[in-house]
Design a protein around this motif. Sequence first.
Motif, PDB file in Angstrom:
ATOM      1  N   ASP A 171     -20.161  42.595 -13.574  1.00 47.26           N
ATOM      2  CA  ASP A 171     -21.321  43.034 -14.338  1.00 47.26           C
ATOM      3  C   ASP A 171     -22.529  42.325 -13.722  1.00 47.26           C
ATOM      4  O   ASP A 171     -22.459  41.882 -12.573  1.00 47.26           O
ATOM      5  CB  ASP A 171     -21.145  42.760 -15.846  1.00 47.26           C
ATOM      6  CG  ASP A 171     -20.891  41.289 -16.159  1.00 47.26           C
ATOM      7  OD1 ASP A 171     -21.238  40.414 -15.330  1.00 47.26           O
ATOM      8  OD2 ASP A 171     -20.355  41.006 -17.248  1.00 47.26           O
TER       9      ASP A 171
ATOM     10  N   GLU B 200      -8.278  47.453 -15.366  1.00 50.56           N
ATOM     11  CA  GLU B 200      -9.584  47.164 -15.932  1.00 50.56           C
ATOM     12  C   GLU B 200     -10.576  48.274 -15.601  1.00 50.56           C
ATOM     13  O   GLU B 200     -10.566  48.842 -14.514  1.00 50.56           O
ATOM     14  CB  GLU B 200     -10.115  45.794 -15.502  1.00 50.56           C
ATOM     15  CG  GLU B 200     -10.353  45.575 -14.047  1.00 50.56           C
ATOM     16  CD  GLU B 200     -10.773  44.143 -13.723  1.00 50.56           C
ATOM     17  OE1 GLU B 200     -11.319  43.440 -14.586  1.00 50.56           O
ATOM     18  OE2 GLU B 200     -10.559  43.731 -12.570  1.00 50.56           O
TER      19      GLU B 200
ATOM     20  N   TYR C   8     -14.864  49.405 -16.450  1.00 53.58           N
ATOM     21  CA  TYR C   8     -16.161  48.876 -16.874  1.00 53.58           C
ATOM     22  C   TYR C   8     -17.124  50.031 -17.042  1.00 53.58           C
ATOM     23  O   TYR C   8     -17.236  50.888 -16.179  1.00 53.58           O
ATOM     24  CB  TYR C   8     -16.671  47.881 -15.818  1.00 53.58           C
ATOM     25  CG  TYR C   8     -18.018  47.282 -16.133  1.00 53.58           C
ATOM     26  CD1 TYR C   8     -18.185  46.480 -17.263  1.00 53.58           C
ATOM     27  CD2 TYR C   8     -19.108  47.524 -15.317  1.00 53.58           C
ATOM     28  CE1 TYR C   8     -19.419  45.921 -17.553  1.00 53.58           C
ATOM     29  CE2 TYR C   8     -20.349  46.960 -15.604  1.00 53.58           C
ATOM     30  CZ  TYR C   8     -20.488  46.172 -16.729  1.00 53.58           C
ATOM     31  OH  TYR C   8     -21.714  45.617 -17.014  1.00 53.58           O
TER      32      TYR C   8
ATOM     33  N   SER D 232     -19.343  47.023 -21.391  1.00 55.70           N
ATOM     34  CA  SER D 232     -18.100  46.348 -21.761  1.00 55.70           C
ATOM     35  C   SER D 232     -17.053  46.483 -20.660  1.00 55.70           C
ATOM     36  O   SER D 232     -17.000  47.492 -19.959  1.00 55.70           O
ATOM     37  CB  SER D 232     -17.535  46.936 -23.057  1.00 55.70           C
ATOM     38  OG  SER D 232     -18.457  46.791 -24.110  1.00 55.70           O
ATOM     39  N   LEU D 233     -16.236  45.450 -20.562  1.00 56.04           N
ATOM     40  CA  LEU D 233     -15.078  45.471 -19.666  1.00 56.04           C
ATOM     41  C   LEU D 233     -13.866  45.742 -20.547  1.00 56.04           C
ATOM     42  O   LEU D 233     -13.668  45.066 -21.566  1.00 56.04           O
ATOM     43  CB  LEU D 233     -14.930  44.125 -18.956  1.00 56.04           C
ATOM     44  CG  LEU D 233     -13.691  43.971 -18.076  1.00 56.04           C
ATOM     45  CD1 LEU D 233     -13.857  44.781 -16.796  1.00 56.04           C
ATOM     46  CD2 LEU D 233     -13.447  42.507 -17.736  1.00 56.04           C
TER      47      LEU D 233
ATOM     48  N   GLU E 152     -17.172  41.381 -23.260  1.00 54.59           N
ATOM     49  CA  GLU E 152     -18.590  41.591 -22.960  1.00 54.59           C
ATOM     50  C   GLU E 152     -19.176  40.282 -22.482  1.00 54.59           C
ATOM     51  O   GLU E 152     -18.969  39.235 -23.103  1.00 54.59           O
ATOM     52  CB  GLU E 152     -19.343  42.097 -24.195  1.00 54.59           C
ATOM     53  CG  GLU E 152     -18.997  43.531 -24.550  1.00 54.59           C
ATOM     54  CD  GLU E 152     -19.756  44.049 -25.771  1.00 54.59           C
ATOM     55  OE1 GLU E 152     -20.643  43.335 -26.278  1.00 54.59           O
ATOM     56  OE2 GLU E 152     -19.433  45.164 -26.204  1.00 54.59           O
TER      57      GLU E 152
ATOM     58  N   GLY F 106     -12.782  50.748 -12.940  1.00 52.72           N
ATOM     59  CA  GLY F 106     -14.035  50.009 -12.845  1.00 52.72           C
ATOM     60  C   GLY F 106     -14.170  49.167 -11.600  1.00 52.72           C
ATOM     61  O   GLY F 106     -14.815  48.135 -11.638  1.00 52.72           O
TER      62      GLY F 106
END
Length: 198
Positions: A63, A102, A104, A108-109, A122, A146
């Motif tokens: 992120d 995972e 994204y 949020s992940l 988050e 993600g």
Amino acid sequence: MKKVGKILLVGLAVCLFLCAVLYAMYLDAKNKVDPPGAARGTPVRFEYKASTGSYRLHQVVNDNDHMYLLYGYNGVLEVYSLDGTYQYAYSLYADMNGRFIEKYNGVSLYLFDMHGNVYVFEKGVFIKYLPREEALPIRTAVSTLGDSTRFKIRSGSVWEGDTCLISRPSARASSVAYLIVIVVVFIRFFPKKRKLGG
């Protein structure tokens, strides 16, 4: 007599090599620090750097502030700063033969386990766990993986362009090194066949 000496020398080299490999394995086991166990739906955050060198790194996601390394089969999510500095990690309940994935969405992940349950993070912090039934809207809304476009996994390590930020051992690299040593020993101690009529 020369042939017996060469065979003994090769045998000694192989024995020394195997002893070195076994000693390295012993040191790894002695110094190994496992992640803590976790119950389903309740990840455990820990600050120390666990021994993840033998784990397969599946995904790296980022992120604006953090980089997340996921060891999907082992249920470990490591959190790093964007410059590759280790911060902390989470241990999650990992099913036998299961794997986390995972995703994204820009805010949020999401970590999905093999049953469709979802762990939501988050800004590097665990927010909530959603069992399969409650997670259905998220599973349909967040449909793509993600994977980071900024960071890539190469030979088990994490790279940003041409810079290795997080160096990790690669099982493939160690296997190649062992093979090279064995080939060198055999080339060195076994003579080439002589051509006939030369």
